[in-house]
Every structure is written in structure tokens, then in C-alpha cells.
Scaffold this motif. Structure first.
Motif, PDB file in Angstrom:
ATOM      1  N   ILE A 182      -0.085   9.425   6.315  1.00 35.85           N
ATOM      2  CA  ILE A 182       0.358   8.870   7.599  1.00 35.85           C
ATOM      3  C   ILE A 182      -0.512   7.645   7.873  1.00 35.85           C
ATOM      4  N   ILE A 183       0.116   6.563   8.318  1.00 38.86           N
ATOM      5  CA  ILE A 183      -0.599   5.316   8.576  1.00 38.86           C
ATOM      6  C   ILE A 183      -0.349   4.837   9.998  1.00 38.86           C
ATOM      7  N   LYS A 184      -1.362   4.214  10.559  1.00 37.14           N
ATOM      8  CA  LYS A 184      -1.228   3.521  11.841  1.00 37.14           C
ATOM      9  C   LYS A 184      -2.097   2.275  11.779  1.00 37.14           C
ATOM     10  N   SER A 185      -1.580   1.157  12.322  1.00 42.08           N
ATOM     11  CA  SER A 185      -2.320  -0.097  12.270  1.00 42.08           C
ATOM     12  C   SER A 185      -1.855  -0.992  13.407  1.00 42.08           C
ATOM     13  N   THR A 186      -2.348  -2.233  13.420  1.00 45.40           N
ATOM     14  CA  THR A 186      -1.887  -3.186  14.414  1.00 45.40           C
ATOM     15  C   THR A 186      -0.396  -3.440  14.251  1.00 45.40           C
ATOM     16  N   LYS A 187       0.068  -3.558  13.007  1.00 41.75           N
ATOM     17  CA  LYS A 187       1.488  -3.793  12.743  1.00 41.75           C
ATOM     18  C   LYS A 187       2.311  -2.539  13.001  1.00 41.75           C
ATOM     19  N   TYR A 188       1.825  -1.411  12.487  1.00 42.43           N
ATOM     20  CA  TYR A 188       2.534  -0.146  12.648  1.00 42.43           C
ATOM     21  C   TYR A 188       1.878   0.614  13.797  1.00 42.43           C
ATOM     22  N   LYS A 189       2.335   0.315  14.995  1.00 41.30           N
ATOM     23  CA  LYS A 189       1.679   0.855  16.187  1.00 41.30           C
ATOM     24  C   LYS A 189       1.925   2.343  16.360  1.00 41.30           C
ATOM     25  N   LYS A 190       3.046   2.843  15.826  1.00 40.63           N
ATOM     26  CA  LYS A 190       3.321   4.277  15.848  1.00 40.63           C
ATOM     27  C   LYS A 190       3.094   4.826  14.447  1.00 40.63           C
ATOM     28  N   PRO A 191       2.646   6.080  14.337  1.00 41.35           N
ATOM     29  CA  PRO A 191       2.361   6.641  13.005  1.00 41.35           C
ATOM     30  C   PRO A 191       3.601   6.642  12.122  1.00 41.35           C
ATOM     31  N   ILE A 192       3.420   6.218  10.872  1.00 42.70           N
ATOM     32  CA  ILE A 192       4.512   6.168   9.894  1.00 42.70           C
ATOM     33  C   ILE A 192       4.150   7.078   8.729  1.00 42.70           C
ATOM     34  N   TYR A 193       5.103   7.886   8.333  1.00 42.10           N
ATOM     35  CA  TYR A 193       4.908   8.785   7.199  1.00 42.10           C
ATOM     36  C   TYR A 193       5.264   8.023   5.931  1.00 42.10           C
ATOM     37  N   ILE A 243       0.806  -1.225   0.000  1.00 40.49           N
ATOM     38  CA  ILE A 243       0.000   0.000   0.000  1.00 40.49           C
ATOM     39  C   ILE A 243       0.836   1.270   0.000  1.00 40.49           C
ATOM     40  N   GLY A 244       2.162   1.148   0.183  1.00 48.18           N
ATOM     41  CA  GLY A 244       2.960   2.361   0.178  1.00 48.18           C
ATOM     42  C   GLY A 244       4.421   2.120   0.482  1.00 48.18           C
ATOM     43  N   LEU A 245       5.135   3.224   0.620  1.00 43.36           N
ATOM     44  CA  LEU A 245       6.570   3.203   0.879  1.00 43.36           C
ATOM     45  C   LEU A 245       6.868   4.124   2.056  1.00 43.36           C
ATOM     46  N   ASN A 246       7.588   3.598   3.048  1.00 43.57           N
ATOM     47  CA  ASN A 246       8.021   4.398   4.195  1.00 43.57           C
ATOM     48  C   ASN A 246       9.016   5.449   3.712  1.00 43.57           C
ATOM     49  N   ILE A 247       8.691   6.727   3.886  1.00 36.72           N
ATOM     50  CA  ILE A 247       9.552   7.774   3.317  1.00 36.72           C
ATOM     51  C   ILE A 247      10.827   7.973   4.134  1.00 36.72           C
ATOM     52  N   ASN A 248      10.889   7.376   5.335  1.00 34.60           N
ATOM     53  CA  ASN A 248      12.090   7.524   6.162  1.00 34.60           C
ATOM     54  C   ASN A 248      13.155   6.478   5.857  1.00 34.60           C
ATOM     55  N   ASN A 249      12.734   5.264   5.477  1.00 32.95           N
ATOM     56  CA  ASN A 249      13.732   4.212   5.221  1.00 32.95           C
ATOM     57  C   ASN A 249      13.513   3.472   3.905  1.00 32.95           C
TER      58      ASN A 249
END
Length: 528
Positions: free
Chosen positions: A506-517, A186-192
Motif C-alpha cells: 500500500i502506498i501513499k504520497s503527495t501524488k497519491y493522497k489516498k492509499p493505493i493498493y 515503482i509498481g502497478l495499481n492492482i485496481n486499474n
């Protein structure tokens, strides 16, 4: 290959421990722990992964001279009835012996949560290594002629109707027809620059919220999700208020082209329940008053009686149900004998409901075959219906039909997605009495996930948003909407307001417990 990967990881993080495969009996995987730790001796502990153990197998293990076993009880191919029967026999046999074994029932224990809490780094490493080469998938098994059960099992089982499901492990490049991966991109983490995956079968539920202003990439992101799921055999049903989803649908149903849907069909329910449900829906959508709702209930009840359906006689509930054309005839009959006050109330009510009576959409039996809808990605086009209230009423009635139809089937294997229901412009269904909350609570039990797409998230009640495991926000210029989503995601509302560029989110989910840009994947990018 899996054993090799695990050994490499243990050598990296826990060099004093290794596993060696061990043959114990058919249909079981077993390992011995080898270690240089003086507190443990070789063969001191054995790990056995198996669906169950017979009394004979338990005795054989004891005779090997060790009573230190870790028994991991796996599920019987996703068949709850067999699990229950085998467990009864196993625990009866294990109590006969004096064992100090550790027994983990993986069909019940939250094993993944236990591992994550205790060894988060190791769990992440293992998952990442395995997912480079493998993905857990699902396919429909061939119809077996019979289930040959041990005689001892049949004594404990009154009736066994297992789901015909087979779980296997395949190379990612070997995904073919009928084999369904557990995640999509669904996307790409812009930090890593790491891929962001929606692991719909591993989330607390397969519900998804995607919000953003027009032009932010919201619709293209939803389309990319629909396209990928359709590509692996998971269809979507789309309630399309703007007729924008033709390019990802296998089947298109335009609600102005001869389609009929009858909200008054009973599906085995009490006609009185349907009367109150339909009256409540129309009251909430059309802002009816108490007297108008009372007249509507009166006409609905009379329409059933005219078809020979008695409110209290179940034997009559299989008769052909009335439709809104029949309800209009009841109102016409009421007007002939109504008082002036009643006439005024009925005429005002008819004026508000006139589109429902004029449009042929509600003038016949339901002509849509839900069997086809659940097998093909289908978009229900609502744009050409003449009024906003009519569009919402059609969407509401359709969703309830879907819920009744889905609930008539058996509950699907836990956490396995078989269909997605996408509600475009979801804020339109945020009124009191909307079916959305019930859909989100009930449909995941039957393998159906709900996607809400909206540009006005604060219209949703907090208890509805709380039923959505995966939440994605693209840019929301209105600070009130941005702050609402910031509270849900755990980030400042200003960050959402200041997102720039199509697909920036910005996404948050069960897997990504902290918000990810992240940068979401849009339809054209997925196709390319």
C-alpha cells in the motif's frame, strides 16, 4: 505538439475556449484567447509566458490597445539570483504605467497546487496526455565562458553566481547520459493496472519509507529503485547492515577491509561541539551513565589538547585532529593518577567501548573519498563488524560525515534529486540523538533524498515519519507495526497485516493522497 495536446483537451472539456499562439517578442511564449462566450471578445485577453519584461516591451504591449494581460513570470533557467534582479526591474517599470494586469510569478506561486485545486480533472488529463510522449528532464549545461548581463541588470546585482543548469523537454525514448527524468516506476495499481511512479522531484521531499517483513519483497523493491536511479545517472549511498546490495552497487566498501573513518575531524567546527556530539552519540548507543560520559568528554578534550588544538583558539583548529587511538592513550594516562572510584568508572567505560578502541576502523584519518561516493552508487557493508553497537556507531558517524560534506556545497536546485542515501534496517538508527531526523530535514536542501527501509516501523518517532512524503508498506504480521503504518497511510492496520504475496503493498504520497493498493516492481522485473 504540446499546443496541439492542450487544444485537444480544451476542446474536450471547454469547447468554447481555444488558444492561438501569438508572436510578441523574443524569448517569450504568448497566446490569445478565442471564445464564443459573449462576455469575452476576441483579443480581449492575452497570456504571455516570459522570464521578465523590459520597460520598452511593457509600453509596446500597452500600445496594442489592450490592458487585459495575464503575465506568467517564469524562472530564469533555475537561477535565483537572476530572478531576483529581473523582478526588481520589472516591478519598477510596471508601476510606471496604469495597468490592470494579472501577474503570476511562477518562481514563487504554488501554481500546480492552484491548478489542482481549481481544475483537478483538467490537470490530471493534461499531465497524463503529456507524459505519454514527454517527460521533464535535467541535464548539466556546458560551462559558459561568461554571463553577458544587460547594463541595467548589473547595476542591481552585487554578485551573480548562477548554477549551471539547463532544463529541457525531450522525448521519453531520448533519455541519454546526463539527462535525468523526474520519475521512476515503482509498481502497478492492482485496481486499474496503471503504473505507479515515484515522482521524486515533485514530492514535498525526496524522502521515502519502505517497510515490510523479511520475504515480503522490501529489499528487492529498494534495489529496483536504486537500479533505476543509477541507470539514469543518480547515484545512491547504501548503509548495508546485511551485505545484500552488491548487485546494484558500482562500488563496495567493506568496513573491515582497511577502511578508516575519524569522527573527531573538525570540518571547521568547534572541537568542543565535536566533543559533546561524539560523547552524546556513544552515550545513546552504549547506554553510558552520567559519570562515564563525563570521563569520555574529559578524554576527548585532552586528546585535542595533545594535538595542539585549543578549544577557544580557531587558529589551532586546522591542526591534524586526534582519533580514537589517541583517546585511548589519554584514558591510559588518566588511570595512572585516578582515584579508586575514577578507576572503576574508567574501566567500566573502557569495557563498553572496547570494540571502538580495538577495531582499526577509527584509528586514522578518514580514508574514504566522499567525492567518489557521491558520483557512484556505493554500498557501505557493515555486517562483518563484530558488535551491534559498533555497526550502529559506524553508520551514525558515516551519516554525519555525509551531512557535513554535503552541506559544504551550494544548495541544489529546488526539488531536484542528485543523490539517494539508503539506510537499510533503518530502525537500528531510531534511538534518541540519531542523525536521521536532521538528515531528513537538511539533506533534501542539497539534493539528497533519504530512504528508510525497515521491518519495525513503530520504532520511528512520529516526527521522523512526518518528514517522509512517500510511504510504502508491504506485509507486517505484527499488528502493532501494522496499525502504526495504517495510521500513517490512512488505511486499517488489518489490511497491511493481511497483504499476501511478494511485492503486494500500500502506498501513499503527495501524488497519491489516498492509499493505493499496488504490486511493487522488484529488481528482476525491472531488469527484465
Amino acid at each position: 505538439d504540446v499546443n496541439k495536446t492542450l487544444n485537444q483537451l480544451f476542446e474536450r472539456h471547454y469547447p468554447d475556449i481555444s488558444f492561438e499562439e501569438k508572436n510578441v517578442f523574443k524569448a517569450a511564449k504568448a497566446w490569445e484567447i478565442h471564445t464564443t462566450n459573449n462576455l469575452l471578445s476576441e483579443k480581449d485577453i492575452s497570456i504571455i509566458y516570459t522570464p521578465w519584461l523590459t520597460g520598452e516591451q511593457i509600453s509596446n504591449l500597452k500600445n496594442e490597445g489592450s490592458n487585459k494581460y495575464v503575465i506568467l513570470l517564469s524562472a530564469m533557467m533555475g537561477i535565483p539570483e537572476l530572478d531576483s534582479v529581473y523582478r526588481k526591474i520589472f516591478y519598477k517599470d510596471i508601476r510606471k504605467e496604469d495597468f490592470n494586469w494579472i501577474i503570476l510569478d511562477l518562481s514563487k506561486e504554488k501554481i500546480f497546487e492552484m491548478v489542482i485545486n481549481n481544475k483537478p480533472k483538467l490537470y490530471e488529463e493534461i499531465t497524463n496526455e503529456l507524459e505519454k510522449e514527454y517527460t521533464f528532464v535535467r541535464k548539466e549545461a556546458r560551462q559558459p565562458e561568461t554571463y553577458m548581463l544587460p547594463e541595467e541588470v548589473e547595476k542591481h546585482s552585487e554578485r551573480i553566481e548562477p548554477e549551471k543548469i539547463e532544463i529541457t523537454l525531450v522525448q521519453k525514448t531520448d533519455v541519454s547520459s546526463g539527462i535525468l527524468p523526474d520519475s521512476i516506476l515503482i509498481g502497478l495499481n492492482i485496481n486499474n493496472n496503471q503504473d505507479i511512479m515515484w515522482q521524486y522531484n515533485k514530492e514535498l521531499n525526496p524522502n521515502l519509507l519502505i517497510v515490510g517483513q523479511p520475504g515480503s519483497g522490501k529489499t528487492q523493491t529498494v534495489k529496483a529503485i536504486i537500479y533505476q536511479l543509477n541507470d539514469i545517472g543518480i547515484p545512491s549511498l547504501i548503509l548495508d547492515f546485511h551485505n545484500e546490495y552488491k548487485d546494484v552497487a558500482n562500488k563496495i566498501i567493506n568496513m573491515r577491509e582497511g577502511i578508516t573513518i575519524n569522527p573527531l575531524e573538525l570540518f571547521g567546527r568547534s572541537p568542543l561541539d565535536v566533543v559533546y556530539e561524539v560523547a552524546s552519540i556513544l552515550r545513546n548507543i552504549h547506554k553510558l551513565g552520567d559519570q562515564q560520559e563525563a570521563e569520555l568528554k574529559k578524554a576527548l578534550k585532552e586528546s585535542y589538547r595533545a594535538k595542539g588544538i585549543d578549544m577557544d583558539d580557531k587558529n589551532t583548529w586546522t591542526n591534524i585532529s586526534p582519533n580514537f587511538y589517541d583517546v585511548k592513550k589519554c584514558f591510559d594516562d588518566f588511570l595512572d593518577s585516578a582515584t579508586s572510584q575514577e578507576r572503576s568508572t574508567i574501566n567500566t567505560l573502557l569495557n563498553r567501548l572496547q570494540p571502538i578502541f580495538d577495531i582499526r576502523l577509527f584509528h586514522g584519518e578518514t580514508s574514504i573519498l566522499f567525492e567518489d561516493i557521491i558520483k557512484n552508487t556505493t554500498t557501505i557493508e557493515l555486517k562483518e563488524l563484530p558488535t551491534e553497537e559498533l555497526k550502529i556507531a559506524a553508520a551514525d558517524f558515516f551519516l554525519r560525515k555525509l551531512m557535513y560534506y554535503a552541506s559544504m556545497g551550494s544548495k541544489y536546485e529546488k526539488r531536484r534529486l542528485k543523490m539517494l542515501c539508503v539506510i537499510d534496517e533503518g530502525h537500528r538508527l531510531a534511538y534518541d540523538g540519531s542523525p536521521v531526523e536532521k538528515l531528513m530535514r537538511e539533506l533534501p536542501k542539497f539534493g539528497v533524498g533519504i530512504v528508510l527501509s525497515s521491518q519495525e516501523p513503530k520504532d520511528f518517532k512520529s516526527n521522523v515519519v512526518g518528514l517522509i512524503s512517500t510511504q510504502i508498506s508491504l506485509q507486517l504480521p505484527d499488528i502493532s507495526h501494522a496499525e502504526f503504518m495504517g495510521k500513517q497511510l490512512g488505511c486499517p492496520g488489518r489490511d497491511i497485516q493481511n497483504l499476501e504475496g511478494v511485492g503486494m503493498a500500500i502506498i501513499k504520497s503527495t501524488k497519491y493522497k489516498k492509499p493505493i493498493y499496488m504490486k511493487t516492481k522488484l529488481l528482476y522485473e525491472i531488469k527484465k
